[in-house]
Scaffold this motif. Structure first.
Motif, mmCIF file in Angstrom:
data_model
loop_
_atom_site.group_PDB
_atom_site.id
_atom_site.type_symbol
_atom_site.label_atom_id
_atom_site.label_comp_id
_atom_site.label_asym_id
_atom_site.label_seq_id
_atom_site.Cartn_x
_atom_site.Cartn_y
_atom_site.Cartn_z
ATOM 1 N N ALA A 274 1.207 -6.294 -4.275
ATOM 2 C CA ALA A 274 2.318 -5.423 -3.884
ATOM 3 C C ALA A 274 2.167 -4.025 -4.466
ATOM 4 C CB ALA A 274 3.641 -6.025 -4.335
ATOM 5 N N TYR A 275 2.497 -3.022 -3.659
ATOM 6 C CA TYR A 275 2.706 -1.682 -4.192
ATOM 7 C C TYR A 275 4.146 -1.573 -4.678
ATOM 8 C CZ TYR A 275 2.293 3.314 -4.883
ATOM 9 O OH TYR A 275 2.239 4.558 -5.469
ATOM 10 N N ASP A 276 5.072 -2.243 -3.973
ATOM 11 C CA ASP A 276 6.468 -2.257 -4.391
ATOM 12 C C ASP A 276 7.002 -3.675 -4.302
ATOM 13 O OD1 ASP A 276 8.840 -1.268 -5.356
ATOM 14 O OD2 ASP A 276 9.513 -0.379 -3.473
ATOM 15 N N ASN B 155 2.744 -3.331 0.704
ATOM 16 C CA ASN B 155 1.600 -2.580 0.206
ATOM 17 C C ASN B 155 1.107 -1.666 1.318
ATOM 18 O OD1 ASN B 155 -1.358 -1.944 -0.302
ATOM 19 N ND2 ASN B 155 -0.864 -3.005 -2.201
ATOM 20 N N MET B 156 0.752 -0.421 0.960
ATOM 21 C CA MET B 156 0.431 0.571 1.979
ATOM 22 C C MET B 156 -0.859 0.271 2.721
ATOM 23 S SD MET B 156 -0.604 3.859 -0.323
ATOM 24 C CE MET B 156 -1.743 3.765 -1.703
ATOM 25 N N GLN C 78 6.317 3.455 5.896
ATOM 26 C CA GLN C 78 4.973 3.070 6.324
ATOM 27 C C GLN C 78 4.046 4.254 6.082
ATOM 28 O OE1 GLN C 78 5.552 1.717 10.397
ATOM 29 N NE2 GLN C 78 5.877 -0.371 9.692
ATOM 30 N N TYR C 79 3.546 4.320 4.857
ATOM 31 C CA TYR C 79 2.776 5.485 4.433
ATOM 32 C C TYR C 79 1.554 5.703 5.324
ATOM 33 C CZ TYR C 79 0.331 8.713 1.338
ATOM 34 O OH TYR C 79 -0.322 9.810 0.826
ATOM 35 N N GLY D 234 -2.281 -1.673 10.248
ATOM 36 C CA GLY D 234 -2.639 -0.600 9.327
ATOM 37 C C GLY D 234 -1.472 0.235 8.850
ATOM 38 N N ALA D 235 -0.239 -0.052 9.336
ATOM 39 C CA ALA D 235 0.917 0.770 8.956
ATOM 40 C C ALA D 235 1.259 0.594 7.481
ATOM 41 C CB ALA D 235 2.123 0.434 9.822
#
Length: 572
Positions: free
Chosen positions: A409-411, A424-425, A467-468, A449-450
């Motif tokens: 996870a990124y967050d 996760n981005m 969605q970086y 890929g979002a």
């Protein structure tokens, strides 16, 4: 945050402010009739013009009183008219500045404001240094190259703007060495605080990777290594129009010149609480006066990067921060100003490519079961989500079967039952971990890929995230188990975080173009508010208000310039 009653801030004063501000922003244009009462409601008015365009819409006009840490900004309308409400600028000596890409301000000198309305017209001239004004997005849309190649540029903007690599003169071989050295920095390194990973000597002594060589080749093909000017036209984004000009923005300077606020959250006490990405501080800022107070975070791992990456409140008003490379959870009581730190069990495991660290946490559901969620990395390994009992210092690792999709996870985001969402981005899924069983369910994101960088849950336990990589906003509904997506209107906005106001609007911010973006989820209408200064937007925080139009406002940090900005729309 929608589940927290302490966060539902009622701003009855905003009712009067919106009425006053709307009144003031229509005043004083010499091209249309103006009632005297409208002029009297403004502290400073005028018209923005240039020889190239005449009256100019969408110019950010800012006023800062001498000695103040606060700057107030408004935007010129379709007639070129700008107006500051009287209740935003008290009498005093002010410096006036502006932001409009492609233009410079003919310096009007300082202006003295009194109890009476003051008129000041602004004359702009075509800039001779357009490149110095470009945002990261404008560099990306200007430069030639494939989407994959421009992703290399996006990697640069994690730590600094694209002014550095694109103004450099390094040829391919030397640029490859620069890229390799950059990879040895921590993600919270800056020019002023160039933190390195402990494995830096080994990382830069190895031959560069194929990707690093390709990055060096691409960047050297678009910088100034072979010519004195760029061999492609410099493109700019359009200035704000319409609703995007009907806004008031207040920017607060933090007391340290090297401050790098990462998260800024409106607390139940009415203060803005923030952490610092590169320095060991938690701070509070009074939005009425701009006065800031900072509290030291203890250093647990000398020689390692000392900034923190995430900050939030729990239901009891306690503040938590993730101490990143210090590998600690920080708990701070804003009432007693007492601070506790909790060391990650794997704090001393440093790998060949990275060090032990904690990246994000979410304490917002700990009233359910006394537990918080933390994302941690053993050095060199994939990140793992932990369910943590800080009373007993018990860290329970969330594991997945080998068949599970990639899931570091990124967050991590808690819902009202303290279940955990992970995003996760660079991943193709969002996932939900049950708080009781720790079983995880994965949900495919429709746009491949979002990915997702940071997010929040609303009062209905729906997950909203930025969605970086996909340049959009995503929403997962746990009732229908469906994901809905919205695409950003401007390419390479690179939204970092997203939050719904539980009424009409979801907010996000552009990490690459200084745009605070509001989406009406009922109509799909986007409004992009250009901020007064370069920001590198990270975490966002929405302030809910009980005004008739449900006009939520938006707090955002300027991680590269030590500022916090409050964006207040004046119309739905």
């Amino acid at each position: 945050r929608g589940m927290m009653s302490t966060r539902k801030i009622t701003e009855l004063a905003l009712l009067g402010l919106i009425g006053t501000s709307l009144f003031g922003l229509t005043a004083c244009s010499p091209d249309i009739p103006v009632e005297s009462s409208e002029v009297e409601s403004s502290a400073l008015t005028g018209k923005v013009t240039s020889q190239a365009e005449g009256a100019m819409e969408g110019v950010i006009v800012s006023a800062k009183r001498d000695g103040s840490m606060m700057t107030v900004s408004v935007v010129s309308d379709a007639q070129g008219q700008y107006s500051f409400p009287k209740d935003r600028l008290e009498p005093g000596t002010y410096t006036v500045s502006m932001r409009a890409v492609g233009y410079d301000l003919t310096n009007p000198g300082s202006v003295e404001l009194t109890a009476e309305s003051t008129h000041l017209d602004l004359q702009l001239t075509t800039t001779r240094s357009l490149s110095a004004q470009l945002t990261n997005t404008e560099w990306m849309i200007s430069a030639p190259g494939s989407f994959a190649e421009k992703q290399y540029l996006d990697d640069c903007t994690m730590c600094h703007t694209l002014q550095r690599p694109l103004n450099s003169k390094y040829k391919a071989d030397d640029m490859t060495k620069v890229v390799q050295r950059m990879s040895a920095h921590t993600l919270n390194a800056t020019v002023e605080h160039p933190h390195f990973k402990t494995a830096m000597p080994q990382m830069i002594s190895q031959p560069p990777s194929a990707e690093q060589i390709d990055k060096g080749r691409y960047i050297s093909s678009i910088n100034l290594s072979s010519a004195d000017t760029w061999q492609f036209p410099l493109q700019t984004l359009p200035r704000p129009t319409g609703k995007a000009t009907q806004v008031i923005m207040t920017t607060y300077e933090l007391p340290r010149p090297d401050a790098a606020p990462h998260d800024a959250v409106l607390g139940p006490d009415g203060y803005i609480w923030y952490n610092d990405f590169v320095s060991p501080y938690i701070g509070k800022m009074d939005p009425k006066t701009g006065e800031a107070t900072e509290f030291d975070i203890p250093i647990q791992k000398p020689g390692y990067a000392v900034g923190s990456h995430a900050l939030d409140f729990d239901d009891d008003g306690m503040i938590y921060a993730a101490g990143m490379h210090q590998a600690i959870v920080v708990k701070f009581d804003p009432n007693t100003e007492e601070m506790e730190t909790f060391l990650f069990p794997h704090w001393d495991i440093d790998g060949a490519t990275n060090d032990a660290r904690l990246t994000v946490l979410d304490p917002r559901g700990n009233s359910v079961n006394g537990l918080i969620w933390v994302n941690g990395y053993k050095g060199g390994e994939m990140g793992v989500a932990y369910q943590v009992n800080l009373e007993t210092n018990e860290w329970t690792e969330v594991t997945h079967p080998p068949s599970a999709p990639p899931h570091n996870a990124y967050d991590v985001i808690a819902d009202s039952q303290n279940n955990m969402y992970g995003i996760n981005m660079d991943k193709e899924h969002v996932w939900k971990t049950d708080a009781k069983t720790l079983e995880t369910t994965f949900y495919q994101i429709p746009t491949l890929g979002a990915g997702g960088r940071r997010g929040n849950v609303d009062a209905k336990d729906r997950l909203w995230w930025a969605q970086y990589r996909g340049n959009g906003i995503g929403m997962f509904d746990p009732v229908t188990e469906e994901i809905k997506e919205w695409q950003m209107p401007t390419p390479w906005t690179s939204p970092y975080d997203a939050e719904f106001d539980d009424e009409t609007y979801v907010w996000t911010g552009g990490m690459n173009n200084d745009l605070a973006v509001r989406l009406n989820v009922e109509t799909g209408e986007f409004t992009e508010y250009l901020l007064p200064l370069e920001t590198n937007i990270r975490h966002v925080d929405v302030q809910k208000s009980d005004n008739p139009n449900n006009l939520s406002s938006f707090w955002v940090v300027g991680q590269l310039n030590g500022r916090i900005t409050h964006v207040e729309p004046l119309v739905p």
